[in-house]
Scaffold this motif. Structure first.
Motif, PDB file in Angstrom:
ATOM      1  N   HIS A 346     -19.714 -38.940 -43.487  1.00  0.00           N
ATOM      2  CA  HIS A 346     -20.975 -39.668 -43.391  1.00  0.00           C
ATOM      3  C   HIS A 346     -21.556 -39.515 -41.986  1.00  0.00           C
ATOM      4  O   HIS A 346     -20.831 -39.653 -41.003  1.00  0.00           O
ATOM      5  N   TYR A 348     -23.243 -41.445 -40.234  1.00  0.00           N
ATOM      6  CA  TYR A 348     -23.026 -42.656 -39.434  1.00  0.00           C
ATOM      7  C   TYR A 348     -21.671 -42.620 -38.723  1.00  0.00           C
ATOM      8  O   TYR A 348     -21.546 -43.029 -37.565  1.00  0.00           O
ATOM      9  N   ASP A 349     -20.655 -42.133 -39.433  1.00  0.00           N
ATOM     10  CA  ASP A 349     -19.312 -42.053 -38.839  1.00  0.00           C
ATOM     11  C   ASP A 349     -19.309 -41.126 -37.625  1.00  0.00           C
ATOM     12  O   ASP A 349     -18.782 -41.464 -36.567  1.00  0.00           O
ATOM     13  N   SER A 352     -21.255 -42.622 -34.700  1.00  0.00           N
ATOM     14  CA  SER A 352     -20.537 -43.712 -34.032  1.00  0.00           C
ATOM     15  C   SER A 352     -19.487 -43.168 -33.074  1.00  0.00           C
ATOM     16  O   SER A 352     -19.311 -43.691 -31.973  1.00  0.00           O
TER      17      SER A 352
ATOM     18  N   GLN B  52     -26.646 -48.650 -42.543  1.00  0.00           N
ATOM     19  CA  GLN B  52     -27.038 -47.242 -42.608  1.00  0.00           C
ATOM     20  C   GLN B  52     -26.176 -46.520 -43.640  1.00  0.00           C
ATOM     21  O   GLN B  52     -26.622 -45.629 -44.331  1.00  0.00           O
ATOM     22  N   ASP B  73     -19.245 -45.789 -48.287  1.00  0.00           N
ATOM     23  CA  ASP B  73     -19.277 -44.324 -48.280  1.00  0.00           C
ATOM     24  C   ASP B  73     -19.039 -43.760 -46.884  1.00  0.00           C
ATOM     25  O   ASP B  73     -18.997 -42.549 -46.698  1.00  0.00           O
ATOM     26  N   ILE B  76     -15.786 -45.386 -41.134  1.00  0.00           N
ATOM     27  CA  ILE B  76     -15.705 -46.456 -40.129  1.00  0.00           C
ATOM     28  C   ILE B  76     -16.113 -47.797 -40.738  1.00  0.00           C
ATOM     29  O   ILE B  76     -15.449 -48.812 -40.532  1.00  0.00           O
ATOM     30  N   ARG B 117     -27.287 -51.929 -34.727  1.00  0.00           N
ATOM     31  CA  ARG B 117     -26.298 -51.190 -35.511  1.00  0.00           C
ATOM     32  C   ARG B 117     -26.697 -51.215 -36.975  1.00  0.00           C
ATOM     33  O   ARG B 117     -26.656 -52.256 -37.618  1.00  0.00           O
TER      34      ARG B 117
END
Lengths: 409, 142
Positions: A346, A348-349, A352, B52, B73, B76, B117
């Motif tokens: 993803h 986002y991962d 981050s 997100q 999905d 983290i 965030r």
């Protein structure tokens, strides 16, 4: 062959105090330039200078400070007129940003559009360039037609030409896609649209940081951008409009400065550009934006484009060596923007983890959901380079990306 | 075990690590033991707003205690929701509603609390507490 770009990168980096910052204990690597560019010291100084020496309201006071502030504000308008090669300085309207500029034009066309008229927009548009037209269509009964994209993320120009007809009144495209960095053939689009007497507005927010814009050569009717992407402060937008169109559309906001005569029965509007600049504008921001554009021109947009292109090619090559990495948007003409995903990880991962390494990227839908829907992905990671970035930073980013992938696989 | 004790247990576990990378790796590992929501509930109705990535959460009342299940999905986010569920699941609604959440700061996740965030840890906490509040209201009505 190595291009001779003549960019003195050490000197340039020294101009940007923020580049010395540590983030999460690491040296900041700022790769989110498509969202906003960083601000050089002399632009920051000009804001301090304004508030320290000549803060006052413009266009009204007879006193010294007001005249000084008015001169500086209007001088900034002339700088942008010259920069965009507009015929007249009053064809440059200062707004609060690209979104404000677009809404001003959309609002102006409420009275001009009729039921069943057609507006053409592209699938590459930023949300800010979709919603105002939807609102406009809801009010007027006009319809939106969409220029589709191909697998490379390029506009299909043949399809665009098929959409044009006598009902087409407006065409809205971005000069460069914010999500993919692809440069659209706007000169051709404008020419074709004009054959049907359609008016063209180009969103140049992602183009102005990388290339010189000549509104006369383009023959564009409206061109909009935000100065925070071209070394200026946030909160200032530019609307260029051809005089005849600016005269045709009504004011967007009512208030001081935009009026000529006011009685309770009827007010008459001021001429250009004041008609569209109601209320006290962002005076220090406009003046600082002028300093920002001077700074950009002192380096030279051609040199900037060539250097950024080197960074783009280098980063693209390095990224494509990573297994499972997919870049979205391929075109012969691209700005220094790379949108990508790695396998099924993803965005986002990855974003981050990169953040933990002090690397600023953008993740998600990038305000361009229609593009993400087209590629059937939840979003991308976007890195966007500016002329103050370096190959060494790209190396650090690639190293961090490898670590992120290892952690997330 | 009370919520407070579980939080202290987690703080101790995270204190063993020297840097953020180890903490993140541990969090990602914790995500693998998350009690997963049944796939039929992975719908918009169970999405946590303001994320997100997609995070689905569902709560059930079993013997007056709330049992949470979730999925995401993104890896983290899955780790984060797994930690939250370990803290909040299998407690009575009132205890969940009143629980303090300072522990997230102490395990180095403070930056996920910022309103910016997109995968707001705070949205997830709010969602879990809303479920608790809903069940508590239901219990009071009965």
């Amino acid at each position: 062959m190595k291009k001779n770009t003549h960019i003195n990168i050490d000197q340039i980096r020294n101009d940007f105090p923020i580049l010395k910052r540590k983030v999460n204990g690491e040296s900041l690597i700022y790769f989110d330039n498509a969202a906003t560019s960083q601000t050089p010291q002399l632009v920051i100084d000009s804001i301090v200078d304004y508030y320290s020496k000549y803060n006052s309201n413009i266009h009204r006071g007879v006193h010294f400070l007001s005249q000084e502030a008015t001169d500086a504000y209007e001088n900034s308008r002339v700088k942008f007129q010259k920069h965009f090669n507009a015929h007249n300085s009053y064809e440059i309207i200062f707004t609060s940003g690209t979104t404000h500029s677009i809404n001003l034009v959309a609002n102006g066309f409420k009275k001009i559009l009729k039921k069943n008229d057609e507006i053409i927009i592209s699938q590459l548009e930023h949300h800010s360039n979709i919603v105002p037209w939807q609102m406009l269509c809801e009010e007027t009964g006009a319809k939106i037609k969409v220029i589709p994209i191909n697998n490379n993320g390029e506009l299909i120009i043949d399809e665009f030409e098929k959409l044009l007809n006598s009902k087409t009144k407006l065409v809205f495209v971005n000069h460069v896609s914010n999500a993919l960095g692809i440069v659209n053939p706007i000169k051709h689009i404008i020419k074709k649209a004009h054959e049907f007497n359609a008016i063209v507005l180009v969103d140049g927010a992602q183009a102005t940081p990388h290339m010189k814009i000549d509104v006369i050569d383009l023959d564009v009717d409206f061109y909009v951008t935000s100065t925070h992407k071209i070394c200026g402060p946030t909160g200032v937008g530019i609307l260029y409009g051809k005089e005849k169109w600016l005269n045709k559309i009504p004011p967007f906001l009512g208030g001081g400065e935009m009026i000529d005569q006011v009685t309770f029965e009827k007010s008459t509007y001021a001429g250009l550009p004041n008609k569209f600049e109601a209320g006290t504008p962002n005076i220090s921001g406009v003046i600082a934006s002028g300093v920002g554009i001077d700074y950009l021109n002192s380096i030279g947009l051609e040199k900037i484009y060539a250097y950024e292109n080197e960074l783009l090619e280098y980063a693209t090559r390095e990224l494509l060596q990573i297994k499972g990495l997919k870049i979205y948007g391929f075109s012969a003409k691209k700005t220094s923007v790379i949108s990508f995903n790695v396998g099924n990880i993803h965005p986002y991962d990855i974003g981050s983890i990169l953040d933990k390494f002090g690397i600023a990227t953008r993740t998600g839908q990038l305000c361009a959901q229609p593009i993400m829907d087209y590629f059937k992905i939840p979003g991308t990671i976007r890195v966007s380079f500016s002329f103050y970035n370096t190959k060494e930073e790209i190396d650090e980013f690639i190293k961090a990306l490898h670590k992120a992938i290892l952690m997330l696989s | 075990m009370k919520i407070k004790q579980i939080q202290e247990e987690i703080i101790d576990e995270f204190a063993m690590f020297d840097d953020w990378m180890q903490r993140y790796e541990y969090m990602i590992d914790l995500g693998k033991s998350l009690p997963l929501i049944e796939s039929k509930y992975k719908t918009d109705d169970y999405l946590v707003n303001g994320c997100q990535s997609k995070v689905w959460v569902r709560a059930e009342l079993v013997d007056n205690q709330i049992v949470f299940k979730a999925d995401s999905d993104a890896i983290i986010s899955k780790g984060i929701i797994a930690i939250l569920i370990r803290v909040f699941s299998h407690h009575e609604p009132n205890e969940i509603i009143e629980a303090n959440t300072d522990f997230v700061d102490k395990i180095g996740l403070k930056d996920h609390l910022s309103p910016n965030r997109a995968n707001g840890l705070s949205s997830m906490i709010k969602q879990l507490k809303l479920y608790a509040l809903a069940y508590q209201t239901k219990i009071n009505d009965e």
